[in-house]
Design a protein around this motif. Structure first.
Motif, PDB file in Angstrom:
ATOM      1  N   SER A  10       0.831  -1.205   0.000  1.00 26.68           N
ATOM      2  CA  SER A  10       0.000   0.000   0.000  1.00 26.68           C
ATOM      3  C   SER A  10       0.868   1.258   0.000  1.00 26.68           C
ATOM      4  O   SER A  10       0.354   2.367   0.063  1.00 26.68           O
ATOM      5  N   GLU A  11       2.167   1.069  -0.077  1.00 22.77           N
ATOM      6  CA  GLU A  11       3.092   2.199  -0.133  1.00 22.77           C
ATOM      7  C   GLU A  11       2.921   2.913  -1.468  1.00 22.77           C
ATOM      8  O   GLU A  11       2.709   2.284  -2.500  1.00 22.77           O
ATOM      9  N   ALA A  56       1.693  13.232  -9.469  1.00 23.89           N
ATOM     10  CA  ALA A  56       1.112  11.899  -9.638  1.00 23.89           C
ATOM     11  C   ALA A  56       1.443  11.025  -8.442  1.00 23.89           C
ATOM     12  O   ALA A  56       2.450  11.213  -7.766  1.00 23.89           O
ATOM     13  N   VAL A  57       0.574  10.042  -8.200  1.00 25.85           N
ATOM     14  CA  VAL A  57       0.794   9.039  -7.168  1.00 25.85           C
ATOM     15  C   VAL A  57       0.856   7.685  -7.865  1.00 25.85           C
ATOM     16  O   VAL A  57      -0.007   7.358  -8.678  1.00 25.85           O
ATOM     17  N   VAL A  58       1.891   6.906  -7.549  1.00 24.53           N
ATOM     18  CA  VAL A  58       2.057   5.564  -8.112  1.00 24.53           C
ATOM     19  C   VAL A  58       2.227   4.564  -6.979  1.00 24.53           C
ATOM     20  O   VAL A  58       2.641   4.926  -5.875  1.00 24.53           O
ATOM     21  N   ARG A  59       1.898   3.297  -7.272  1.00 29.66           N
ATOM     22  CA  ARG A  59       2.126   2.232  -6.297  1.00 29.66           C
ATOM     23  C   ARG A  59       2.566   0.975  -7.038  1.00 29.66           C
ATOM     24  O   ARG A  59       2.250   0.793  -8.212  1.00 29.66           O
ATOM     25  N   ASP A  86       2.785  -5.024   7.762  1.00 35.35           N
ATOM     26  CA  ASP A  86       2.585  -3.574   7.730  1.00 35.35           C
ATOM     27  C   ASP A  86       2.970  -3.054   6.358  1.00 35.35           C
ATOM     28  O   ASP A  86       3.914  -3.552   5.742  1.00 35.35           O
ATOM     29  N   GLY A  87       2.237  -2.071   5.882  1.00 37.06           N
ATOM     30  CA  GLY A  87       2.526  -1.493   4.576  1.00 37.06           C
ATOM     31  C   GLY A  87       1.930  -2.276   3.422  1.00 37.06           C
ATOM     32  O   GLY A  87       2.248  -2.023   2.267  1.00 37.06           O
ATOM     33  N   HIS A  88       1.069  -3.254   3.735  1.00 33.11           N
ATOM     34  CA  HIS A  88       0.404  -4.059   2.704  1.00 33.11           C
ATOM     35  C   HIS A  88      -1.093  -4.070   2.961  1.00 33.11           C
ATOM     36  O   HIS A  88      -1.553  -3.788   4.063  1.00 33.11           O
TER      37      HIS A  88
END
Length: 97
Positions: A10-11, A56-59, A86-88
């Motif tokens: 989810s970062e 922009a936001v990318v993942r 964590d972070g997922h």
């Protein structure tokens, strides 16, 4: 009962580009998207001066499978949710017959 799930990071990462028009700014941002990532949002701003700034936001797009078990579905599901690092984020849950 055994359950399997797919997890994804989810970062996010923010990218920016500046150009004379929105289309060019977006193209410049898209060119920066790292391999294995997806563009999830673009916002254009035009501060004083007439240039367009695209943010922009990318993942990451990669998914990983995890599994857990328990005596019943609710217990196995809760164990699977607890196994998400964590972070997922958990994308799906499937019962493994």
């Amino acid at each position: 009962m055994k359950v399997r799930g797919l997890i994804q990071s989810s970062e996010t990462q923010e990218l920016t580009a500046e150009a004379d028009d929105a289309q060019t700014a977006r193209e410049l941002v898209e060119a920066q998207v790292p391999e294995g990532s997806e563009l999830i949002q673009v916002h254009n701003a035009m501060p004083r001066g007439g240039r367009v700034i695209a943010t922009a936001v990318v993942r990451p797009t990669a998914v990983t499978e995890i599994e857990a078990d328990g005596p019943d579905y609710a217990t196995a599901r809760d164990a699977l949710r607890a196994a998400v690092p964590d972070g997922h984020r958990l994308l799906s849950i499937v019962i493994d017959d």
